[in-house]
Motif scaffolding. Sequence first.
Motif, PDB file in Angstrom:
ATOM      1  N   PRO A  36      59.135 -86.816  96.275  1.00 53.23           N
ATOM      2  CA  PRO A  36      58.655 -85.380  96.622  1.00 53.23           C
ATOM      3  C   PRO A  36      56.962 -85.365  96.679  1.00 53.23           C
ATOM      4  N   GLU A  37      56.078 -86.259  96.146  1.00 56.82           N
ATOM      5  CA  GLU A  37      54.730 -86.116  96.121  1.00 56.82           C
ATOM      6  C   GLU A  37      54.197 -86.853  97.464  1.00 56.82           C
ATOM      7  N   PRO A  38      53.662 -86.144  98.331  1.00 56.65           N
ATOM      8  CA  PRO A  38      52.977 -86.500  99.643  1.00 56.65           C
ATOM      9  C   PRO A  38      51.950 -87.776  99.352  1.00 56.65           C
ATOM     10  N   ASP A  39      51.390 -87.873  98.294  1.00 56.98           N
ATOM     11  CA  ASP A  39      50.445 -88.830  98.129  1.00 56.98           C
ATOM     12  C   ASP A  39      51.022 -90.165  97.202  1.00 56.98           C
ATOM     13  N   SER A  40      52.302 -90.452  97.258  1.00 60.34           N
ATOM     14  CA  SER A  40      52.873 -91.351  96.494  1.00 60.34           C
ATOM     15  C   SER A  40      52.193 -92.961  96.824  1.00 60.34           C
ATOM     16  N   PRO A  41      51.849 -93.431  95.476  1.00 60.89           N
ATOM     17  CA  PRO A  41      51.328 -94.702  96.030  1.00 60.89           C
ATOM     18  C   PRO A  41      52.157 -95.816  96.634  1.00 60.89           C
ATOM     19  N   ALA A  42      53.488 -95.454  96.397  1.00 59.38           N
ATOM     20  CA  ALA A  42      54.442 -96.652  97.217  1.00 59.38           C
ATOM     21  C   ALA A  42      54.705 -96.383  98.386  1.00 59.38           C
ATOM     22  N   PHE A  43      54.418 -95.039  99.294  1.00 57.97           N
ATOM     23  CA  PHE A  43      54.371 -94.786 100.545  1.00 57.97           C
ATOM     24  C   PHE A  43      53.618 -95.783 101.271  1.00 57.97           C
ATOM     25  N   ALA A  44      52.560 -96.330 100.849  1.00 51.95           N
ATOM     26  CA  ALA A  44      51.663 -97.006 101.579  1.00 51.95           C
ATOM     27  C   ALA A  44      52.303 -98.395 101.893  1.00 51.95           C
ATOM     28  N   VAL A  45      53.161 -98.856 101.101  1.00 48.33           N
ATOM     29  CA  VAL A  45      53.739-100.054 101.422  1.00 48.33           C
ATOM     30  C   VAL A  45      55.313-100.504 101.844  1.00 48.33           C
ATOM     31  N   ALA A  46      55.759 -99.198 102.258  1.00 55.58           N
ATOM     32  CA  ALA A  46      57.290 -99.383 102.624  1.00 55.58           C
ATOM     33  C   ALA A  46      57.461 -98.021 103.407  1.00 55.58           C
ATOM     34  N   ARG A  47      58.805 -98.012 104.133  1.00 61.98           N
ATOM     35  CA  ARG A  47      59.203 -96.699 104.566  1.00 61.98           C
ATOM     36  C   ARG A  47      59.295 -95.697 103.813  1.00 61.98           C
ATOM     37  N   TYR A  48      59.346 -94.521 104.082  1.00 63.40           N
ATOM     38  CA  TYR A  48      59.613 -93.468 103.022  1.00 63.40           C
ATOM     39  C   TYR A  48      60.239 -92.197 103.513  1.00 63.40           C
ATOM     40  N   THR A  49      60.627 -91.421 102.537  1.00 64.25           N
ATOM     41  CA  THR A  49      61.133 -89.966 102.809  1.00 64.25           C
ATOM     42  C   THR A  49      60.454 -89.276 101.724  1.00 64.25           C
ATOM     43  N   CYS A  50      59.783 -88.321 102.124  1.00 60.88           N
ATOM     44  CA  CYS A  50      59.046 -87.337 101.248  1.00 60.88           C
ATOM     45  C   CYS A  50      59.870 -85.919 101.309  1.00 60.88           C
ATOM     46  N   ALA A  51      60.448 -85.764 100.104  1.00 64.29           N
ATOM     47  CA  ALA A  51      61.364 -84.735 100.011  1.00 64.29           C
ATOM     48  C   ALA A  51      61.836 -84.522  98.606  1.00 64.29           C
ATOM     49  N   SER A  52      62.173 -83.208  98.378  1.00 66.77           N
ATOM     50  CA  SER A  52      62.558 -82.957  96.889  1.00 66.77           C
ATOM     51  C   SER A  52      64.056 -83.544  96.666  1.00 66.77           C
ATOM     52  N   TYR A  53      64.115 -84.025  95.494  1.00 71.42           N
ATOM     53  CA  TYR A  53      65.311 -84.812  94.866  1.00 71.42           C
ATOM     54  C   TYR A  53      66.566 -83.778  94.995  1.00 71.42           C
ATOM     55  N   SER A  54      66.151 -82.382  95.095  1.00 67.68           N
ATOM     56  CA  SER A  54      67.407 -81.447  95.359  1.00 67.68           C
ATOM     57  C   SER A  54      67.697 -81.261  96.852  1.00 67.68           C
TER      58      SER A  54
END
Length: 360
Positions: A36-54
């Motif tokens: 859910p956090e837009p500045d997630s460190p893992a987003f820089a190295v993979a595809r991602y979904t930025c969304a709430s777990y709900s």
Amino acid sequence: MIPPGATIGILGGGQLGRMTALAAAELGYSCHIFAPEPDSPAFAVARYTCASYSDEAALDAFADQVDVVTVEFENIPVAALERLSRNRPVRPGPNVLAVAQDRLAEKRFLSAHGFPVTAFRAVRSAEEAQEAAYALGPRVVLKTRRFGYDGRGQRTIASAEEARGAFEALGGGELVLEAFVPFTREISVITARRADGARASFPPVENHHQHHILKQTIAPAPISSSLAQEAVALAEAIAERLEVVGLLAVEMFVAPGDRLLVNELAPRPHNSGHWTQDACPVSQFQQLVRAICDLPLGDPRPFAAAVMENLLGDEVQRWPQLLAEPGARLHLYGKREVRSGRKMGHVTRLRWDEPIEFRR
Ligand code: AMP
């Protein structure tokens, strides 16, 4: 088997997810991070979904794009894991996370199955906290059931009179009160387990904390080989009981008389396993990938002893010196914002002069 070329879904976007994605890439896997956090460190190295777990629609779309799901953080809502598990293997499963994210459930699980833990009680009021502190004290630790890590959500108290105040300070509700352990060391074991029960464990390591945050890991732990074997056997038995598929980190106290007491479980890569990146034939991150994809587990025996130091907050500014230091292996997490105590990176130094005492 989930072969190289497949996509691994990772719930959580911190440095553990980032390093798992990097390790997965080395074996030809792709990763898709969900956080859910837009500045997630893992987003820089993979595809991602930025969304709430709900966000159920986002979870369903994520499941469609991955072959297997794992976690890098235990506080993922169990409902999200259950939803994902309808479509994809979730490893470790929702039942493991339900235990590991609740200190009370964890302690109850461990004691119900005969695993050693310090004396504890659930307390629901300031009066109960005081009573329990009289019974288990004088020195006790009061902890919240959830979201307690890096020293958050806990108070050590020296006398039962302080228990009432500590209960209120932690926000009340239902808390866990446990007897303080006058430990001689804190150690941890990271064990990997595959769905068919195959397992492999890294040797126990010794952990040193600063303000409740891991500062340094000494690998292997300077303990006798019989205690090391006992610690590994304990971690493997817990992983078996919980039917963990993936990794299980077991934090333990060495109490006087070399008695082991389990403090905490983390069914994911663990900070005390970062040294394996530089000192073992397989890192904890690659071992996680192997375990959840039903690949042969890697050899966890280190080829050198090592010391891992966390770079907390401003310490990350030392990166130029660390890069210039022969033999220092620097890992940075790409976090833009430096906050006091925040884990920004780590450095591992191999200790070629130290014998590796513990071998399986
Ligand atoms: P935890 O969040 O439960 O991992 O606790 C963080 C740290 O607090 C541990 O690594 C210990 O250093 C200390 N601690 C927690 N519980 C106890 C206990 N029952 N007795 C002594 N120290 C504890």
